[in-house]
Design an enzyme around this catalytic site. Structure first.
Site, mmCIF file in Angstrom:
data_model
loop_
_atom_site.group_PDB
_atom_site.id
_atom_site.type_symbol
_atom_site.label_atom_id
_atom_site.label_comp_id
_atom_site.label_asym_id
_atom_site.label_seq_id
_atom_site.Cartn_x
_atom_site.Cartn_y
_atom_site.Cartn_z
ATOM 1 N N LYS A 277 0.836 -1.196 0.000
ATOM 2 C CA LYS A 277 0.000 0.000 0.000
ATOM 3 C C LYS A 277 0.874 1.251 0.000
ATOM 4 O O LYS A 277 1.973 1.235 0.540
ATOM 5 C CB LYS A 277 -0.855 0.041 1.276
ATOM 6 C CG LYS A 277 -2.035 -0.894 1.291
ATOM 7 C CD LYS A 277 -2.828 -0.710 2.579
ATOM 8 C CE LYS A 277 -3.972 -1.701 2.687
ATOM 9 N NZ LYS A 277 -5.011 -1.528 1.660
ATOM 10 N N ARG A 351 -10.454 -11.361 1.731
ATOM 11 C CA ARG A 351 -11.325 -12.401 1.171
ATOM 12 C C ARG A 351 -10.667 -13.775 1.250
ATOM 13 O O ARG A 351 -11.355 -14.792 1.325
ATOM 14 C CB ARG A 351 -11.714 -12.015 -0.266
ATOM 15 C CG ARG A 351 -10.557 -11.923 -1.238
ATOM 16 C CD ARG A 351 -10.896 -11.106 -2.485
ATOM 17 N NE ARG A 351 -10.911 -9.661 -2.222
ATOM 18 C CZ ARG A 351 -11.284 -8.749 -3.097
ATOM 19 N NH1 ARG A 351 -11.671 -9.110 -4.304
ATOM 20 N NH2 ARG A 351 -11.263 -7.462 -2.778
HETATM 21 N N1 BES Z 1 -8.088 -3.631 4.278
HETATM 22 C C1 BES Z 1 -8.270 -3.206 2.948
HETATM 23 C C2 BES Z 1 -9.568 -2.408 2.724
HETATM 24 C C3 BES Z 1 -9.731 -1.107 3.470
HETATM 25 C C4 BES Z 1 -9.494 0.098 2.844
HETATM 26 C C5 BES Z 1 -10.200 -1.080 4.777
HETATM 27 C C6 BES Z 1 -9.682 1.294 3.507
HETATM 28 C C7 BES Z 1 -10.394 0.113 5.438
HETATM 29 C C8 BES Z 1 -10.134 1.312 4.799
HETATM 30 C C9 BES Z 1 -8.294 -4.405 1.997
HETATM 31 O O1 BES Z 1 -7.550 -5.496 2.394
HETATM 32 C C10 BES Z 1 -7.747 -3.940 0.699
HETATM 33 O O2 BES Z 1 -6.634 -3.524 0.671
HETATM 34 N N2 BES Z 1 -8.549 -4.028 -0.374
HETATM 35 C C11 BES Z 1 -8.132 -3.593 -1.651
HETATM 36 C C12 BES Z 1 -8.705 -4.553 -2.641
HETATM 37 C C13 BES Z 1 -8.159 -4.389 -4.039
HETATM 38 C C14 BES Z 1 -6.695 -4.732 -4.086
HETATM 39 C C15 BES Z 1 -8.950 -5.294 -4.966
HETATM 40 C C16 BES Z 1 -8.683 -2.176 -1.895
HETATM 41 O O3 BES Z 1 -9.769 -1.873 -1.427
HETATM 42 O O4 BES Z 1 -7.984 -1.395 -2.518
HETATM 43 ZN ZN ZN Z 2 -5.520 -5.359 1.826
#
Ligand code: BES
Ligand code: ZN
Ligand code: ZN
Length: 497
Positions: A277, A351
Site C-alpha cells: 500500500k 477475502r
Molecule cells: N483492508 C483493505 C480495505 C480497506 C481500505 C479497509 C480502507 C479500510 C479502509 C483491503 O484489504 C484492501 O486492501 N482491499 C483492496 C482490494 C483491491 C486490491 C482489490 C482495496 O480496497 O484497494
Molecule cells: Zn488489503
C-alpha cells in the site's frame, strides 16, 4: 460512568449540569419549558431569539441557573422534530452534545429531564448508549494526561412505571456498550501489540469470563494446515507473528434449535503485502481487524444477554506483511473447500482469510452466517465513511440485519450481488482470481468472491471499511478512532432473531 433513572425534579437532582431536551417546532416557545420556573423560561426565550435556537438537531443553548439552584448550568439541547422514528436518533445526537458540553466545562454530573410523554424507554436506552459512546476515551498510551470521564448521568422519568422500564433499558445499553468498548479498545491498540496472539488472548478472556456460556478453540498454523486452509495461510506466510484461528462458541442456556455463525476479518495489520500500500493508505491499517473486534465485543455481551440462539464466532487472524516468505502476485493457492485461487494482488487478502474461515464454520451447519470485514476501499468510495455496505443471498435475512442496524443506530445500505459481474473473478488458470478484471464495483466483486465460500447458506456480508474506524468524528457522540461498529447491530439482530 454510572447512569441512574429516578423520578424527581431536575432542579432537585443535585447535578452540576441540568439538561432539557427541546423539540424543533418552528420558533422556540417558552411553553416547552412549562414545567420549569418562570425566570428560566424568560431567560430561555430571550437567549433563543438572540442565538437563533429552535431545538433543531445539533443546536444547544447554555443558560445560567435560576436563583436558588446549586447547579452550574442549564443546557437546552435540540432533539429535532417530534416524529416517532426521529426522537431516538435525535436524542443520541443530543446526548453527545450534552456529554461534550459537560466535559468542556469540567462538570462531572448531569441530570436530564425525560419526563415529557414523548420519551419512552427506548429514548432512555438511546440516550444512555450515546452518552457512553461519547464518554469513551482510549487512554492506554496517554498515562501522563488522562482525559476526564463523566461521573454520573441521572435520567429523570415521569412516573414509577417509566422509571422501572427505563432502568431496564439503560442496563441493557450498559451491557451492550461494554462490548462496544472492548471492540473499540481492540481496534485502537496499535498493531505492534495487537498481534494475532494478542487478539486470540482477548477472545480467550471473554470466554473465561462467561460463566461457561462461551467456549473457545484456538488453532495454530499447523492445525490450520491440516485443515488445508491454503488461502488463509497464504496471507499468513509472510508475517513474523504467528497466525491464530479463533473459534468462539456461545451455547444458549435456554433451549434453542437455532444457530448463527458470525465471522470477523482479523487482519491485525494490512501493509498490502508485496502489492504494498502507499504510505498514506497504510496509516490506519491497524483497523483491519475491526470485524474481528466486533465479533469479540459481541461475544462479551452474550453471557449477560443470554439470547436464545447458539452462536459461533470465527476469526482467521493474521498480519499481511512483506518479507522473503510473502505470497507473490501470480501464486496459486487452494482454499479448504478445494477451490484454487490465483492471487494477483496480495492486498486483496481479507477475502482469502474469510474464505477459509467461512468454509470452516459451515461444517457446524449454522442456520445463517454473517461476516463483518473491513474489506474494500471501494465500499468507502461508494457509501462514504459512515455507512456499511450490506450484501446478501437471502432477502429475508438481509432485511432483518438492516432493521436491526436501523434500530441500533448503525448505518447500513444494501449493495447488489450482481450475477453479471461474477465472471470478473474468473481466472484463466485457476478457479478464481482474488481481484476482479474491472476497476469498478470493487465491493460487489469482493462480495461475489465471498459467495463462492458460503455453499448457498443464508448469508449476509457487511463491508465495514468505512464506519469501523473514524478518521474524523462520525457524530456528536462517536469520536475519532475505532467505533466498535457492528456490535450494536449484532446484539439487536440476535435479540430479534
Ligand atoms: N483492508 C483493505 C480495505 C480497506 C481500505 C479497509 C480502507 C479500510 C479502509 C483491503 O484489504 C484492501 O486492501 N482491499 C483492496 C482490494 C483491491 C486490491 C482489490 C482495496 O480496497 O484497494
Ligand atoms: Zn488489503
Ligand atoms: Zn485488508
Amino acid at each position: 460512568m454510572t447512569i441512574t433513572v429516578t423520578k424527581g425534579g431536575l432542579f432537585d437532582s443535585g447535578a452540576e449540569l441540568l439538561v432539557i431536551p427541546v423539540f424543533a417546532q418552528g420558533e422556540f416557545e417558552s411553553k416547552q419549558l412549562k414545567s420549569f420556573d418562570e425566570a428560566l423560561q424568560k431567560r430561555a426565550m430571550k437567549a433563543a431569539k438572540a442565538l437563533d435556537f429552535s431545538g433543531k438537531l445539533g443546536q444547544s443553548l447554555l443558560l445560567p441557573v435560576p436563583a436558588g439552584s446549586n447547579a452550574d448550568d442549564v443546557l437546552l439541547v435540540g432533539v429535532g422534530e417530534k416524529k416517532r422514528e426521529q426522537i431516538v436518533s435525535g436524542l443520541r445526537e443530543a446526548a453527545g452534545i450534552m456529554v461534550t458540553t459537560a466535559k468542556r466545562r469540567g462538570l462531572r454530573t448531569i441530570a436530564i429531564d425525560l419526563t415529557q410523554k414523548d420519551f419512552k424507554e427506548d429514548a432512555a436506552e438511546a440516550l444512555a448508549t450515546a452518552a457512553l459512546l461519547a464518554d469513551y476515551t482510549f487512554e492506554t498510551y496517554k498515562k501522563g494526561n488522562p482525559d476526564k470521564k463523566l461521573g454520573t448521568i441521572d435520567i429523570l422519568a415521569a412516573d414509577a412505571r417509566m422509571v422501572a422500564a427505563m432502568r431496564k433499558r439503560v442496563q441493557h445499553a450498559q451491557t451492550v456498550l461494554d462490548g462496544v468498548t472492548i471492540a473499540r479498545d481492540l481496534v485502537n491498540t496499535p498493531a505492534q501489540e495487537m498481534t494475532p496472539a494478542h487478539l486470540s488472548e482477548a477472545a480467550r478472556k471473554i470466554a473465561e469470563a462467561s460463566n461457561g456460556t462461551v467456549s473457545i478453540k484456538i488453532l495454530n498454523r499447523e492445525e490450520c494446515a491440516e485443515l488445508k486452509m491454503g488461502a488463509y495461510l497464504a496471507v499468513a506466510q509472510g508475517a513474523h507473528h504467528e497466525p491464530k484461528f479463533i473459534h468462539l462458541t456461545y451455547t444458549s442456556p435456554r433451549p434453542t434449535k437455532k444457530s448463527l455463525a458470525v465471522v470477523g476479518k482479523g487482519v491485525t495489520f494490512d501493509s498490502g503485502g508485496l502489492s504494498l500500500k502507499p504510505a498514506d493508505a497504510m496509516m490506519s491499517m491497524k483497523c483491519d481487524m475491526a470485524g474481528a473486534a466486533a465479533v469479540i465485543g459481541f461475544f462479551a455481551t452474550l453471557a449477560r444477554l443470554k439470547p436464545r440462539v447458539n452462536i459461533h464466532g470465527v476469526i482467521a487472524a493474521t498480519e499481511n506483511m512483506v518479507s522473503g516468505t510473502s505470497i507473490r502476485p501470480g501464486d496459486i493457492v487452494h482454499a479448504s473447500n478445494g477451490k484454487s485461487i490465483e492471487i494477483l494482488n496480495t492486498d486483496a487478502e481479507g477475502r482469502l482469510t474469510l474464505a477459509d474461515a467461512m468454509t470452516y464454520i459451515l461444517k457446524e451447519k449454522p442456520d445463517a452466517m454473517i461476516d463483518l470485514a473491513t474489506l474494500t476501499g471501494a465500499c468507502v468510495v461508494a457509501l462514504g465513511e459512515e455507512i456499511t455496505g450490506l450484501m446478501t443471498n437471502d432477502k429475508v435475512l438481509g432485511r432483518q440485519v438492516l432493521e436491526a442496524a436501523a434500530r441500533a443506530g448503525e448505518k447500513m445500505w444494501e449493495l447488489p450481488l450482481e450475477a453479471r459481474y461474477r465472471d470478473q473473478i474468473n481466472s484463466d488458470i485457476a478457479d478464481l482470481r482474488n481481484i476482479p478484471t474491472s476497476r469498478y464495483g470493487g465491493s460487489l466483486t469482493a462480495g461475489l468472491f465471498l459467495q463462492e465460500f458460503v455453499e448457498g447458506k443464508p448469508w449476509v456480508h457487511l463491508d465495514i471499511a468505512g464506519p469501523a474506524f473514524a478518521e474524523r468524528p462520525m457524530s456528536s457522540y462517536l469520536g475519532k478512532g475505532g467505533t466498535g461498529h457492528g456490535v450494536r447491530t449484532l446484539v439487536d439482530f440476535v435479540e430479534h432473531y
